[in-house]
Each structure stands twice: as structure tokens, then as C-alpha cells.
Design an enzyme around this catalytic site. Structure first.
Site, short mmCIF file in Angstrom:
data_model
loop_
_atom_site.label_atom_id
_atom_site.label_comp_id
_atom_site.label_asym_id
_atom_site.label_seq_id
_atom_site.Cartn_x
_atom_site.Cartn_y
_atom_site.Cartn_z
N ILE A 21 72.15 24.11 73.68
CA ILE A 21 71.68 24.85 74.95
C ILE A 21 72.47 23.55 75.97
O ILE A 21 72.56 23.86 77.23
CB ILE A 21 70.10 24.65 75.00
CG1 ILE A 21 69.26 25.64 73.89
CG2 ILE A 21 68.87 24.38 76.44
CD1 ILE A 21 68.15 25.36 73.79
N ASP A 40 75.43 12.40 74.93
CA ASP A 40 75.77 12.53 73.87
C ASP A 40 76.02 11.52 72.42
O ASP A 40 77.01 10.51 72.97
CB ASP A 40 76.58 13.71 72.86
CG ASP A 40 76.23 15.16 72.02
OD1 ASP A 40 75.39 15.89 71.86
OD2 ASP A 40 76.76 14.07 70.50
N ASP A 67 73.48 6.89 72.88
CA ASP A 67 71.94 6.65 71.95
C ASP A 67 70.51 7.07 72.53
O ASP A 67 70.54 5.43 73.16
CB ASP A 67 71.80 5.81 71.12
CG ASP A 67 70.52 5.82 69.48
OD1 ASP A 67 69.60 6.67 69.63
OD2 ASP A 67 71.12 5.25 69.34
N SER A 146 57.98 22.60 72.81
CA SER A 146 58.74 23.48 72.05
C SER A 146 57.69 24.36 71.99
O SER A 146 56.49 23.34 71.73
CB SER A 146 59.17 22.92 70.45
OG SER A 146 58.84 23.72 69.23
N TYR A 161 57.63 16.28 64.66
CA TYR A 161 57.96 17.55 65.43
C TYR A 161 56.99 17.46 66.94
O TYR A 161 57.46 17.78 68.13
CB TYR A 161 59.05 18.40 64.91
CG TYR A 161 59.86 18.93 66.05
CD1 TYR A 161 61.06 18.85 66.92
CD2 TYR A 161 59.19 20.25 66.38
CE1 TYR A 161 61.20 19.18 67.77
CE2 TYR A 161 60.39 21.24 67.71
CZ TYR A 161 61.47 20.53 68.02
OH TYR A 161 62.54 21.26 68.62
N LYS A 165 57.11 16.65 71.42
CA LYS A 165 57.10 17.92 71.88
C LYS A 165 55.86 17.83 72.85
O LYS A 165 56.05 18.19 73.67
CB LYS A 165 57.38 18.63 71.19
CG LYS A 165 58.84 19.07 70.97
CD LYS A 165 60.56 18.70 71.03
CE LYS A 165 61.37 18.66 71.16
NZ LYS A 165 62.89 18.55 72.00
N THR A 193 62.02 30.07 68.71
CA THR A 193 63.62 30.25 68.45
C THR A 193 64.54 30.59 68.92
O THR A 193 64.90 32.45 69.52
CB THR A 193 62.95 31.31 66.74
OG1 THR A 193 61.80 30.95 66.41
CG2 THR A 193 64.17 31.41 65.58
#
Length: 255
Positions: A21, A40, A67, A146, A161, A165, A193
Site C-alpha cells: 500500500i 522503510d 526501524d 485491519s 496481530y 491493530k 484482504t
């Protein structure tokens, strides 16, 4: 409060993945004239992307290794951004990791790694960038959640996870309240997804039916669709929206 000017600079974490994304958003924003700080773990990848987007679209762009789970790394990266680009107007926290480990098999090290990157990473990046937004009286922050946070997990990722989130969503709502008087909005985008590598690699033909079975729209989401939503939320037209979670999930969760 200072007046917002026309120069827009966005910081995007997790911008390096070739199918992610963050990279799609960077391309959209460059096309629209935004200056970009692309962050990144792999500095080489985002430095190359930044150079390419700058050459193609006539913008200023910088690729910086970071990081996000490490406070000193975050401080160093954002300091480089502040020194090399016009003032930041938007922060998009995309960088994250998934985890398919079922709860009964979950160890503390995995739990702490996922929470450290997804939740603490969002906190560290936002805490480092936010004072500048507040001082200038204008800013946009978007966190990435998510559907797993609302559904208790997903087809791929499980409890740690989902918890990470959920923390991102609650954190963003809280700071939205605190920073709204200073001209800063904070919102969350919550995809289901999307065909990116965070789903455990490419969603191949043999994996696809399990994902599609849950999606009323009958197809996977695209990174462009998510990036378009984020682009709107960090734009000037979204100034009356803060503390919101936008579900972009093909109907897997309604409401």
C-alpha cells in the site's frame, strides 16, 4: 495557529514493499504534487523509489531507512526528513507485520515483536512527528488497522496481530481528541484482504478461494483502492473528519 500553505509533504512508513500500500500511495501522491519522505527498513529500496518519483513528477523525495520499533532510529530518520524536505504536513503509518500463529501456540517473543512493531511503532512515529504538526497548526495523521481488529483475527492473521491493530485504533481515537484543537486530524483505515505480501506472500490461485469465500464483493481489494482513501484523508478536504475508522473491506464486516 499558523496558516496552512500549499506545500504538502507526506511521511509514509512501510513504503518499500514492491506490492504494498505504501508504494502505491507514494506514487499517487507524487502524481498529485506531494513531496515525500519514504521510510522503510530497507533504505536502498526507498531511496531508489524516491529518486524515481522525484525524477518522474518533479517533486522533492527522500528515502530513509528506519526501524519504527526503535526510538533512536525513529528520531534519526525523522530528523533527516525535517532537514531535507519542506515541513511535514501528513504522516501515514503503514509499516507493520502480520502473524498467523494461533493463540494456543503463541509465545511471548512473537506477541511482543508484533505489538512492538505495529502498535509501539505507530506510537513512536506519531509522537516524533506530531509536535511539528501542532506547532504549525495543521496536520493529517492516518494509522493502518485491519478488519482483524474488529473480527478477532482474519483468514491469515490471528490474535496478536488483531490486538496490535486494536491498539492502533484506540490510540488514534485518543490522540484525535487531544490534537483536534491544534488543526490536526487523526484517522484510521481498516482494510480486509488486500493482495499484498503481508498476507503471507502472494495470494496464489490455490490460496485465493479461502479469502474470496469471506468477501461479499467476490474479489480481493487493491492497494490502489486503499491508497485512494488515504489520499483523501490526508488532503485538505478531510479537515472535518477526525477520530474515524474507515472500513474498506468488501463487505466482510458491515457497520
Amino acid at each position: 495557529m499558523t496558516q496552512h500553505n500549499a506545500v504538502q509533504t507526506a511521511v509514509i512508513t512501510g513504503a518499500g514493499s514492491t506490492r504494498g500500500i505504501g508504494r502505491t500511495l507514494a506514487t499517487r501522491l507524487a502524481r498529485a504534487g506531494w513531496n515525500l519522505a519514504l521510510l522503510d527498513l530497507d533504505e536502498g529500496v526507498v531511496a531508489e523509489l524516491a529518486a524515481s518519483l522525484a525524477a518522474d513528477h518533479g517533486i522533492q523525495a527522500l528515502g530513509v531507512g528506519v526501524d519504527i520499533s526503535d526510538e533512536q532510529s525513529v528520531d534519526s530518520a525523522v530528523s533527516r526528513v525535517e532537514a531535507g524536505l519542506p515541513a511535514v504536513t501528513a504522516l501515514v503509518n503503514i509499516a507493520g507485520v502480520s502473524s498467523p500463529v494461533p493463540f494456543l501456540d503463541l509465545d511471548l517473543a512473537t506477541w511482543e515483536r508484533v505489538l512492538r512493531i505495529n502498535a509501539t511503532g505507530t506510537f513512536l512515529m506519531t509522537r516524533r512527528v506530531m509536535p511539528g504538526l501542532v506547532d504549525r497548526g495543521y496536520g493529517r495523521v492516518v494509522g493502518l488497522s485491519s478488519t482483524a481488529a474488529q473480527n478477532g483475527g482474519g483468514t491469515y492473521s490471528k490474535s496478536c496481530y488483531a490486538a496490535s491493530k486494536g491498539a492502533v485504533e484506540s490510540f488514534c481515537r485518543a490522540i484525535a481528541l487531544e490534537t483536534a484543537p491544534y488543526g490536526v486530524t487523526v484517522n484510521v483505515v481498516s482494510p480486509a484482504t488486500i493482495d499484498t505480501d503481508i498476507m503471507g506472500g502472494r495470494i496464489t490461485d490455490d490460496r485465493k478461494p479461502a479469502f474470496l469465500a469471506q468477501l461479499p464483493v467476490g474479489r480481493l481489494g487493491t492497494t490502489n483502492e486503499v491508497a485512494a482513501l488515504i489520499e483523501f484523508l490526508i488532503g485538505e478536504d478531510a479537515g472535518y473528519i477526525t477520530g474515524a475508522t474507515y472500513n474498506i473491506n468488501g463487505g466482510i464486516r458491515i457497520g
